[in-house]
Scaffold this active site. Structure first.
Site, mmCIF file in Angstrom:
data_model
loop_
_atom_site.group_PDB
_atom_site.id
_atom_site.type_symbol
_atom_site.label_atom_id
_atom_site.label_comp_id
_atom_site.label_asym_id
_atom_site.label_seq_id
_atom_site.Cartn_x
_atom_site.Cartn_y
_atom_site.Cartn_z
ATOM 1 C CG ASP A 68 -13.328 24.309 -59.196
ATOM 2 O OD1 ASP A 68 -12.940 25.336 -59.788
ATOM 3 O OD2 ASP A 68 -13.215 23.169 -59.700
ATOM 4 N NE ARG A 69 -6.967 26.230 -60.575
ATOM 5 C CZ ARG A 69 -6.184 26.802 -61.497
ATOM 6 N NH1 ARG A 69 -6.719 27.256 -62.628
ATOM 7 N NH2 ARG A 69 -4.886 26.937 -61.275
ATOM 8 C CE LYS A 79 -19.444 16.388 -51.357
ATOM 9 N NZ LYS A 79 -18.119 15.714 -51.391
ATOM 10 N N GLY A 122 -20.402 21.907 -59.798
ATOM 11 C CA GLY A 122 -19.340 21.521 -60.715
ATOM 12 C C GLY A 122 -19.861 21.160 -62.087
ATOM 13 C CB THR A 175 -20.307 15.633 -63.512
ATOM 14 O OG1 THR A 175 -19.438 15.559 -62.367
ATOM 15 C CG2 THR A 175 -19.456 15.651 -64.785
#
Length: 249
Positions: free
Chosen positions: A100-101, A19, A14, A16
């Site tokens: 990510d969406r 993961k 992402g 920031t």
């Protein structure tokens, strides 16, 4: 865990943080790790420790490396708008749709089969997406996230301070600090409530699924029935990877 059995690595890179998650072949989540920089070395060490067979990476931030740099023995995918998916995307500009969406929609489809879902991802931005129970992704909205709102109010004014994201639990702020915190967080909650009502009017039954770094701050304040799924994106990445592994063998 038997390190010789096939396992699946997912990486959600992402804005920031990065993961990582490790799944068994049947979809059971085995382990997760979060890293806050672009440095591949700690991720490479974590991957070497677990020895996954296949891997997929979704990048919404900036990274100087990719999943192929981890030298996995099996399939290594960089999620893009051309990647085969277990859902159907109805979006006029699929090449600009956040990875990510896409992954979150695939995760909701797997975890809530047959249900219409309003998917909320509360991170740097707050995204809201509609997925029909039939597995059709319709699209959604993008709005500033909690920290972005607080930073913007500080940056674009002369005297408003930079407030930390907290919830003062007041109907109206009783100080400038509380007014900023309340305005940012309550504004997002009311946006979500309004979107949920609009989506219900269109689709009758609907579940709200929330994920992202600020999900915990917001979930408890929503009056709507809500499902919190902190690993939604990685669950979706696993579904996409497993779908492509089956296609490749």
């Amino acid at each position: 865990m038997d390190l010789q059995s096939p396992s699946h690595l997912t990486i959600d890179a992402g804005n920031t943080r990065t993961k990582c998650a490790l799944f068994e072949e049947d979809g059971q989540l085995l382990d997760t790790a979060v890293y806050g920089s672009d440095d591949i070395d700690p991720i490479h060490s974590w991957v070497k420790q677990h020895a996954p067979t296949h891997g997929i990476m979704a990048t919404s931030g900036m990274r100087t490396w990719g999943v192929t740099d981890l030298h996995l023995p099996g399939l290594a995918l960089e999620l893009s708008h051309t990647t085969p998916l277990p859902i159907q995307i109805l979006y006029s500009t699929p090449e600009t749709l956040g990875r990510d969406r896409i992954a979150a929609a695939c995760g909701a489809h797997a975890l809530y089969p047959g249900q219409n879902c309003l998917i909320i991802s509360a991170g740097t931005c707050v995204t809201s997406d509609i997925l029909l129970g039939s597995g059709i992704y319709l699209g959604g909205n993008i709005a500033p996230g909690l920290r972005m709102r607080l930073q913007a109010m500080h940056h674009f004014t002369a005297r408003l301070p930079l407030a930390e994201p907290q919830w003062p639990d007041l109907p109206f702020g009783d100080s400038t600090l509380h007014a900023l915190q309340n305005g940012a967080a309550l504004g997002i909650v009311m946006e979500i409530e309004g979107l949920w009502q609009r989506a219900r009017d269109a689709f009758s039954t609907l579940s709200i699924v929330i994920t992202g770094g600020d999900a915990d701050v917001l979930a408890g304040k929503l009056n709507s029935p809500i499902f919190a799924e902190p690993e939604l994106v990685n669950h979706g990445l696993f579904q996409i990877l497993a779908f492509n592994v089956k296609l490749s063998y």
